[in-house]
Design a protein around this motif. Sequence first.
Motif, mmCIF file in Angstrom:
data_model
loop_
_atom_site.group_PDB
_atom_site.id
_atom_site.type_symbol
_atom_site.label_atom_id
_atom_site.label_comp_id
_atom_site.label_asym_id
_atom_site.label_seq_id
_atom_site.Cartn_x
_atom_site.Cartn_y
_atom_site.Cartn_z
ATOM 1 N N HIS A 1 0.817 -1.209 0.000
ATOM 2 C CA HIS A 1 0.000 0.000 0.000
ATOM 3 C C HIS A 1 0.855 1.264 0.000
ATOM 4 O O HIS A 1 0.392 2.326 -0.427
ATOM 5 C CB HIS A 1 -0.939 0.010 1.212
ATOM 6 C CG HIS A 1 -2.002 -1.039 1.164
ATOM 7 N ND1 HIS A 1 -1.797 -2.325 1.635
ATOM 8 C CD2 HIS A 1 -3.280 -1.004 0.686
ATOM 9 C CE1 HIS A 1 -2.912 -3.031 1.464
ATOM 10 N NE2 HIS A 1 -3.815 -2.261 0.894
ATOM 11 N N ARG A 2 2.100 1.152 0.457
ATOM 12 C CA ARG A 2 2.982 2.330 0.502
ATOM 13 C C ARG A 2 3.353 2.812 -0.900
ATOM 14 O O ARG A 2 3.818 3.941 -1.064
ATOM 15 C CB ARG A 2 4.255 2.022 1.302
ATOM 16 C CG ARG A 2 4.039 1.608 2.755
ATOM 17 C CD ARG A 2 3.536 2.745 3.615
ATOM 18 N NE ARG A 2 4.501 3.803 3.808
ATOM 19 C CZ ARG A 2 5.400 3.839 4.801
ATOM 20 N NH1 ARG A 2 5.444 2.846 5.686
ATOM 21 N NH2 ARG A 2 6.224 4.860 4.921
ATOM 22 N N LEU A 3 3.156 1.972 -1.909
ATOM 23 C CA LEU A 3 3.442 2.387 -3.286
ATOM 24 C C LEU A 3 2.451 3.437 -3.786
ATOM 25 O O LEU A 3 2.731 4.153 -4.748
ATOM 26 C CB LEU A 3 3.395 1.183 -4.231
ATOM 27 C CG LEU A 3 4.476 0.107 -4.066
ATOM 28 C CD1 LEU A 3 4.192 -1.052 -5.013
ATOM 29 C CD2 LEU A 3 5.865 0.681 -4.327
ATOM 30 N N ALA A 4 1.290 3.504 -3.144
ATOM 31 C CA ALA A 4 0.233 4.399 -3.624
ATOM 32 C C ALA A 4 0.665 5.859 -3.620
ATOM 33 O O ALA A 4 0.143 6.671 -4.389
ATOM 34 C CB ALA A 4 -1.023 4.223 -2.781
ATOM 35 N N GLY A 5 1.630 6.217 -2.789
ATOM 36 C CA GLY A 5 2.087 7.596 -2.749
ATOM 37 C C GLY A 5 3.187 7.919 -3.737
ATOM 38 O O GLY A 5 3.716 9.033 -3.718
ATOM 39 N N CYS A 6 3.526 6.967 -4.591
ATOM 40 C CA CYS A 6 4.624 7.154 -5.557
ATOM 41 C C CYS A 6 4.058 7.462 -6.935
ATOM 42 O O CYS A 6 3.161 6.761 -7.415
ATOM 43 C CB CYS A 6 5.495 5.907 -5.617
ATOM 44 S SG CYS A 6 6.231 5.458 -4.034
ATOM 45 N N ASN A 7 4.583 8.479 -7.595
ATOM 46 C CA ASN A 7 4.080 8.817 -8.930
ATOM 47 C C ASN A 7 4.832 8.089 -10.040
ATOM 48 O O ASN A 7 4.361 8.008 -11.177
ATOM 49 C CB ASN A 7 4.135 10.322 -9.169
ATOM 50 C CG ASN A 7 5.552 10.865 -9.255
ATOM 51 O OD1 ASN A 7 6.413 10.487 -8.455
ATOM 52 N ND2 ASN A 7 5.797 11.738 -10.225
ATOM 53 N N LYS A 8 6.018 7.528 -9.711
ATOM 54 C CA LYS A 8 6.772 6.744 -10.686
ATOM 55 C C LYS A 8 7.290 5.483 -9.993
ATOM 56 O O LYS A 8 7.711 5.550 -8.837
ATOM 57 C CB LYS A 8 7.917 7.551 -11.295
ATOM 58 C CG LYS A 8 7.415 8.730 -12.138
ATOM 59 C CD LYS A 8 8.538 9.530 -12.763
ATOM 60 C CE LYS A 8 7.957 10.682 -13.592
ATOM 61 N NZ LYS A 8 9.023 11.520 -14.207
ATOM 62 N N ILE A 9 7.243 4.368 -10.715
ATOM 63 C CA ILE A 9 7.579 3.077 -10.109
ATOM 64 C C ILE A 9 8.451 2.277 -11.060
ATOM 65 O O ILE A 9 8.184 2.215 -12.264
ATOM 66 C CB ILE A 9 6.304 2.290 -9.763
ATOM 67 C CG1 ILE A 9 5.548 3.001 -8.629
ATOM 68 C CG2 ILE A 9 6.626 0.845 -9.362
ATOM 69 C CD1 ILE A 9 4.210 2.404 -8.297
ATOM 70 N N VAL A 10 9.490 1.654 -10.517
ATOM 71 C CA VAL A 10 10.295 0.695 -11.278
ATOM 72 C C VAL A 10 10.214 -0.638 -10.544
ATOM 73 O O VAL A 10 10.364 -0.700 -9.323
ATOM 74 C CB VAL A 10 11.757 1.176 -11.433
ATOM 75 C CG1 VAL A 10 12.427 1.407 -10.098
ATOM 76 C CG2 VAL A 10 12.563 0.194 -12.276
ATOM 77 N N SER A 11 9.933 -1.692 -11.290
ATOM 78 C CA SER A 11 9.708 -3.004 -10.678
ATOM 79 C C SER A 11 10.562 -4.071 -11.341
ATOM 80 O O SER A 11 10.757 -4.073 -12.564
ATOM 81 C CB SER A 11 8.235 -3.411 -10.817
ATOM 82 O OG SER A 11 8.037 -4.756 -10.407
ATOM 83 N N THR A 12 11.045 -4.986 -10.535
ATOM 84 C CA THR A 12 11.731 -6.153 -11.072
ATOM 85 C C THR A 12 10.750 -7.043 -11.831
ATOM 86 O O THR A 12 9.587 -7.178 -11.450
ATOM 87 C CB THR A 12 12.389 -6.960 -9.940
ATOM 88 O OG1 THR A 12 12.873 -8.189 -10.470
ATOM 89 C CG2 THR A 12 11.397 -7.284 -8.831
ATOM 90 N N SER A 13 11.231 -7.674 -12.886
ATOM 91 C CA SER A 13 10.387 -8.597 -13.655
ATOM 92 C C SER A 13 10.220 -9.938 -12.964
ATOM 93 O O SER A 13 9.521 -10.823 -13.472
ATOM 94 C CB SER A 13 10.964 -8.792 -15.059
ATOM 95 O OG SER A 13 12.334 -9.153 -15.006
ATOM 96 N N THR A 14 10.821 -10.087 -11.778
ATOM 97 C CA THR A 14 10.621 -11.308 -10.994
ATOM 98 C C THR A 14 9.153 -11.495 -10.631
ATOM 99 O O THR A 14 8.714 -12.615 -10.338
ATOM 100 C CB THR A 14 11.484 -11.261 -9.713
ATOM 101 O OG1 THR A 14 12.833 -11.009 -10.089
ATOM 102 C CG2 THR A 14 11.420 -12.571 -8.956
#
Length: 279
Positions: free
Chosen positions: A178-191
Amino acid sequence: MSAPPVRQWLVQSAGRIEAALGPSRLERLVLPPLLERPGKESEFCAVQLDDGSVGLSYTLLDGTLQALHAGAATAPGTPATDLVAGYAAGDGAARAIGLATINALTRRLYERAGFRPDDGVDSFGSLDLGPGDRLGMVGHFGPLIRQARSLGIDVVVLELRADLVREEPGLVVTLDPHRLAGCNKIVSTSTLLLNDTFEQVACHWRHAQAVALVGPSAGCPPDALFAAGVSAVGSAWIVDVDAFLARVAGGTPWGEASRKVTITPQRYPGFDQLLLAAR
Protein backbone atom coordinates in the motif's frame (compact mmCIF):
# COMPACT_ATOMS: atom_id res chain seq x y z
CA MET A 1 -14.95 -8.72 -17.96
CA SER A 2 -11.54 -8.49 -16.27
CA ALA A 3 -8.38 -9.38 -18.15
CA PRO A 4 -6.90 -12.84 -17.53
CA PRO A 5 -3.90 -13.06 -15.22
CA VAL A 6 -0.65 -12.14 -16.91
CA ARG A 7 0.70 -15.67 -16.59
CA GLN A 8 -2.32 -17.10 -18.40
CA TRP A 9 -2.05 -14.49 -21.14
CA LEU A 10 1.64 -15.22 -21.69
CA VAL A 11 1.00 -18.95 -22.03
CA GLN A 12 -1.74 -18.24 -24.56
CA SER A 13 0.48 -15.85 -26.50
CA ALA A 14 3.21 -18.49 -26.73
CA GLY A 15 0.67 -20.91 -28.16
CA ARG A 16 -0.38 -18.35 -30.75
CA ILE A 17 3.24 -17.79 -31.81
CA GLU A 18 3.68 -21.54 -32.24
CA ALA A 19 0.43 -21.78 -34.23
CA ALA A 20 1.45 -18.92 -36.52
CA LEU A 21 5.12 -19.72 -37.08
CA GLY A 22 5.27 -23.48 -36.59
CA PRO A 23 6.42 -25.61 -33.66
CA SER A 24 9.75 -25.05 -31.93
CA ARG A 25 11.93 -27.39 -29.90
CA LEU A 26 14.58 -26.90 -27.28
CA GLU A 27 18.10 -26.69 -28.68
CA ARG A 28 19.81 -26.23 -25.33
CA LEU A 29 19.31 -24.95 -21.81
CA VAL A 30 22.26 -22.97 -20.44
CA LEU A 31 22.58 -22.55 -16.68
CA PRO A 32 24.78 -20.11 -14.79
CA PRO A 33 27.19 -21.66 -12.31
CA LEU A 34 26.33 -22.13 -8.65
CA LEU A 35 28.22 -19.39 -6.85
CA GLU A 36 28.24 -18.36 -3.21
CA ARG A 37 27.88 -14.70 -4.16
CA PRO A 38 26.50 -14.55 -7.69
CA GLY A 39 26.78 -11.37 -9.70
CA LYS A 40 23.92 -10.07 -11.77
CA GLU A 41 25.02 -12.07 -14.80
CA SER A 42 24.91 -15.30 -12.78
CA GLU A 43 21.23 -14.98 -11.91
CA PHE A 44 19.67 -15.97 -15.24
CA CYS A 45 19.29 -19.14 -17.28
CA ALA A 46 18.98 -19.14 -21.06
CA VAL A 47 16.78 -21.25 -23.34
CA GLN A 48 17.80 -21.54 -26.98
CA LEU A 49 15.26 -22.89 -29.46
CA ASP A 50 16.04 -24.79 -32.63
CA ASP A 51 15.77 -21.64 -34.77
CA GLY A 52 18.48 -20.00 -32.65
CA SER A 53 16.20 -17.69 -30.65
CA VAL A 54 17.17 -17.20 -27.01
CA GLY A 55 15.14 -16.20 -23.95
CA LEU A 56 16.15 -15.60 -20.35
CA SER A 57 14.68 -16.10 -16.91
CA TYR A 58 15.68 -15.39 -13.31
CA THR A 59 16.80 -18.46 -11.34
CA LEU A 60 17.51 -17.35 -7.77
CA LEU A 61 14.01 -17.80 -6.32
CA ASP A 62 13.51 -20.53 -3.70
CA GLY A 63 16.33 -22.83 -4.78
CA THR A 64 15.42 -22.80 -8.48
CA LEU A 65 19.00 -22.78 -9.74
CA GLN A 66 19.98 -25.59 -7.38
CA ALA A 67 17.04 -27.65 -8.65
CA LEU A 68 18.06 -27.02 -12.25
CA HIS A 69 21.63 -28.10 -11.57
CA ALA A 70 20.39 -31.16 -9.69
CA GLY A 71 18.65 -32.53 -12.76
CA ALA A 72 15.46 -30.62 -13.31
CA ALA A 73 16.82 -29.55 -16.71
CA THR A 74 15.16 -30.61 -19.94
CA ALA A 75 16.54 -32.66 -22.83
CA PRO A 76 17.25 -31.09 -26.23
CA GLY A 77 14.39 -31.73 -28.63
CA THR A 78 11.69 -31.15 -26.03
CA PRO A 79 8.74 -29.30 -27.66
CA ALA A 80 8.54 -25.65 -26.65
CA THR A 81 4.87 -26.16 -25.79
CA ASP A 82 5.86 -28.65 -23.09
CA LEU A 83 8.27 -26.15 -21.56
CA VAL A 84 5.70 -23.35 -21.67
CA ALA A 85 3.24 -25.61 -19.83
CA GLY A 86 5.72 -25.68 -16.95
CA TYR A 87 5.40 -21.92 -16.61
CA ALA A 88 1.65 -22.31 -16.25
CA ALA A 89 1.60 -24.99 -13.58
CA GLY A 90 5.07 -26.21 -12.65
CA ASP A 91 7.46 -25.73 -9.74
CA GLY A 92 10.10 -22.99 -9.60
CA ALA A 93 12.48 -24.71 -12.00
CA ALA A 94 9.74 -25.46 -14.53
CA ARG A 95 8.45 -21.90 -14.29
CA ALA A 96 11.89 -20.46 -14.95
CA ILE A 97 12.42 -22.66 -18.01
CA GLY A 98 8.88 -21.94 -19.18
CA LEU A 99 9.25 -18.17 -18.97
CA ALA A 100 12.63 -18.32 -20.71
CA THR A 101 10.94 -20.33 -23.47
CA ILE A 102 8.15 -17.76 -23.81
CA ASN A 103 10.82 -15.07 -24.08
CA ALA A 104 12.67 -17.08 -26.75
CA LEU A 105 9.44 -17.51 -28.72
CA THR A 106 8.88 -13.76 -28.42
CA ARG A 107 12.33 -13.07 -29.86
CA ARG A 108 11.48 -15.47 -32.71
CA LEU A 109 8.29 -13.47 -33.35
CA TYR A 110 10.11 -10.15 -33.28
CA GLU A 111 12.72 -11.39 -35.74
CA ARG A 112 10.13 -12.75 -38.17
CA ALA A 113 8.05 -9.56 -37.93
CA GLY A 114 11.09 -7.28 -38.27
CA PHE A 115 10.47 -5.56 -34.94
CA ARG A 116 13.40 -3.98 -33.10
CA PRO A 117 12.89 -2.45 -29.63
CA ASP A 118 14.48 0.89 -28.84
CA ASP A 119 17.77 0.99 -26.96
CA GLY A 120 17.36 1.41 -23.22
CA VAL A 121 18.03 4.97 -22.07
CA ASP A 122 18.81 4.30 -18.41
CA SER A 123 18.46 1.76 -15.60
CA PHE A 124 15.19 3.33 -14.47
CA GLY A 125 13.30 2.11 -17.53
CA SER A 126 13.06 5.61 -19.07
CA LEU A 127 11.03 7.01 -16.15
CA ASP A 128 12.52 10.50 -16.70
CA LEU A 129 12.93 11.22 -13.00
CA GLY A 130 12.97 14.82 -11.86
CA PRO A 131 12.45 17.15 -8.90
CA GLY A 132 9.25 16.45 -7.00
CA ASP A 133 9.02 12.81 -8.06
CA ARG A 134 8.51 10.07 -5.48
CA LEU A 135 9.94 6.79 -6.72
CA GLY A 136 8.54 3.40 -5.81
CA MET A 137 10.70 0.30 -6.25
CA VAL A 138 9.47 -3.26 -6.29
CA GLY A 139 12.64 -5.14 -5.44
CA HIS A 140 15.78 -3.89 -3.76
CA PHE A 141 17.84 -2.19 -6.50
CA GLY A 142 20.75 -0.98 -4.40
CA PRO A 143 22.53 1.05 -7.13
CA LEU A 144 19.23 2.60 -8.29
CA ILE A 145 18.37 3.62 -4.74
CA ARG A 146 21.68 5.43 -4.50
CA GLN A 147 21.15 7.09 -7.90
CA ALA A 148 17.67 8.30 -6.98
CA ARG A 149 18.80 9.60 -3.60
CA SER A 150 21.69 11.45 -5.28
CA LEU A 151 19.02 13.26 -7.34
CA GLY A 152 17.16 14.22 -4.18
CA ILE A 153 14.25 11.90 -4.95
CA ASP A 154 12.41 10.14 -2.12
CA VAL A 155 12.26 6.37 -2.53
CA VAL A 156 9.81 3.72 -1.27
CA VAL A 157 11.07 0.15 -1.68
CA LEU A 158 8.67 -2.80 -1.53
CA GLU A 159 10.55 -5.84 -0.26
CA LEU A 160 9.80 -9.47 0.61
CA ARG A 161 12.63 -9.70 3.17
CA ALA A 162 11.76 -8.47 6.64
CA ASP A 163 15.44 -8.04 7.54
CA LEU A 164 15.75 -5.21 5.00
CA VAL A 165 12.85 -3.14 6.37
CA ARG A 166 13.85 0.32 7.59
CA GLU A 167 12.76 3.93 7.45
CA GLU A 168 14.92 7.02 7.28
CA PRO A 169 14.68 10.49 5.72
CA GLY A 170 14.04 10.05 2.01
CA LEU A 171 13.97 6.24 2.10
CA VAL A 172 11.35 3.72 3.18
CA VAL A 173 11.90 -0.03 2.82
CA THR A 174 8.63 -1.82 3.57
CA LEU A 175 6.72 -5.08 3.27
CA ASP A 176 3.45 -3.18 2.73
CA PRO A 177 2.48 -2.74 -0.97
CA HIS A 178 0.00 0.00 0.00
CA ARG A 179 2.98 2.33 0.50
CA LEU A 180 3.44 2.39 -3.29
CA ALA A 181 0.23 4.40 -3.62
CA GLY A 182 2.09 7.60 -2.75
CA CYS A 183 4.62 7.15 -5.56
CA ASN A 184 4.08 8.82 -8.93
CA LYS A 185 6.77 6.74 -10.69
CA ILE A 186 7.58 3.08 -10.11
CA VAL A 187 10.29 0.70 -11.28
CA SER A 188 9.71 -3.00 -10.68
CA THR A 189 11.73 -6.15 -11.07
CA SER A 190 10.39 -8.60 -13.65
CA THR A 191 10.62 -11.31 -10.99
CA LEU A 192 6.92 -10.53 -10.43
CA LEU A 193 6.31 -12.69 -13.51
CA LEU A 194 7.69 -15.73 -11.68
CA ASN A 195 6.50 -15.51 -8.08
CA ASP A 196 2.72 -14.99 -8.45
CA THR A 197 2.81 -11.41 -7.21
CA PHE A 198 2.24 -9.41 -10.41
CA GLU A 199 -1.49 -8.82 -9.99
CA GLN A 200 -1.13 -8.33 -6.24
CA VAL A 201 1.37 -5.52 -6.74
CA ALA A 202 -0.07 -4.03 -9.95
CA CYS A 203 -3.27 -2.97 -8.22
CA HIS A 204 -1.21 -0.52 -6.15
CA TRP A 205 0.37 1.30 -9.10
CA ARG A 206 -2.78 2.03 -11.08
CA HIS A 207 -2.60 5.76 -10.35
CA ALA A 208 1.12 6.18 -10.94
CA GLN A 209 2.23 8.49 -13.71
CA ALA A 210 4.73 5.94 -15.08
CA VAL A 211 5.60 2.31 -14.29
CA ALA A 212 8.67 0.49 -15.64
CA LEU A 213 9.01 -3.29 -15.43
CA VAL A 214 12.66 -4.17 -15.96
CA GLY A 215 14.95 -7.18 -16.11
CA PRO A 216 16.06 -9.91 -18.53
CA SER A 217 13.01 -12.00 -17.56
CA ALA A 218 10.76 -9.38 -19.19
CA GLY A 219 11.46 -10.41 -22.79
CA CYS A 220 7.83 -11.54 -23.26
CA PRO A 221 5.05 -9.91 -25.30
CA PRO A 222 4.24 -6.79 -23.24
CA ASP A 223 0.55 -6.35 -24.15
CA ALA A 224 -0.85 -7.73 -20.87
CA LEU A 225 1.73 -5.73 -18.92
CA PHE A 226 0.67 -2.52 -20.62
CA ALA A 227 -2.98 -3.37 -19.92
CA ALA A 228 -2.08 -3.68 -16.22
CA GLY A 229 -0.63 -0.17 -16.07
CA VAL A 230 3.01 -0.73 -17.06
CA SER A 231 4.25 2.12 -19.26
CA ALA A 232 7.67 0.74 -20.23
CA VAL A 233 9.26 -2.71 -20.30
CA GLY A 234 13.04 -2.97 -20.15
CA SER A 235 14.84 -6.21 -20.99
CA ALA A 236 17.95 -7.65 -22.64
CA TRP A 237 18.40 -8.00 -26.40
CA ILE A 238 20.99 -10.62 -27.33
CA VAL A 239 23.35 -9.47 -30.04
CA ASP A 240 25.90 -12.33 -30.25
CA VAL A 241 24.22 -15.63 -29.32
CA ASP A 242 27.30 -17.85 -29.05
CA ALA A 243 29.30 -15.35 -27.01
CA PHE A 244 26.30 -14.62 -24.83
CA LEU A 245 25.55 -18.25 -24.00
CA ALA A 246 29.22 -18.88 -23.21
CA ARG A 247 29.12 -15.99 -20.75
CA VAL A 248 25.91 -17.25 -19.13
CA ALA A 249 27.53 -20.66 -18.63
CA GLY A 250 30.64 -19.04 -17.18
CA GLY A 251 28.80 -16.56 -14.98
CA THR A 252 30.76 -13.70 -16.54
CA PRO A 253 29.52 -10.22 -17.56
CA TRP A 254 27.51 -10.25 -20.78
CA GLY A 255 29.21 -7.13 -22.11
CA GLU A 256 28.72 -6.39 -25.78
CA ALA A 257 27.00 -9.75 -26.36
CA SER A 258 23.72 -8.10 -25.29
CA ARG A 259 22.21 -4.66 -24.94
CA LYS A 260 19.42 -3.12 -22.89
CA VAL A 261 16.20 -2.32 -24.73
CA THR A 262 12.94 -0.61 -23.79
CA ILE A 263 9.46 -1.12 -25.22
CA THR A 264 6.68 1.41 -24.69
CA PRO A 265 3.06 1.32 -25.89
CA GLN A 266 3.77 4.27 -28.18
CA ARG A 267 6.51 2.36 -30.04
CA TYR A 268 5.01 -1.13 -29.94
CA PRO A 269 2.79 -2.32 -32.82
CA GLY A 270 0.84 -4.83 -30.72
CA PHE A 271 0.90 -8.60 -30.52
CA ASP A 272 -1.78 -9.19 -33.16
CA GLN A 273 -0.05 -6.90 -35.63
CA LEU A 274 3.27 -8.66 -35.06
CA LEU A 275 1.67 -12.03 -35.75
CA LEU A 276 0.27 -10.70 -39.02
CA ALA A 277 3.64 -9.26 -40.02
CA ALA A 278 5.45 -12.52 -39.19
CA ARG A 279 3.33 -14.82 -41.33
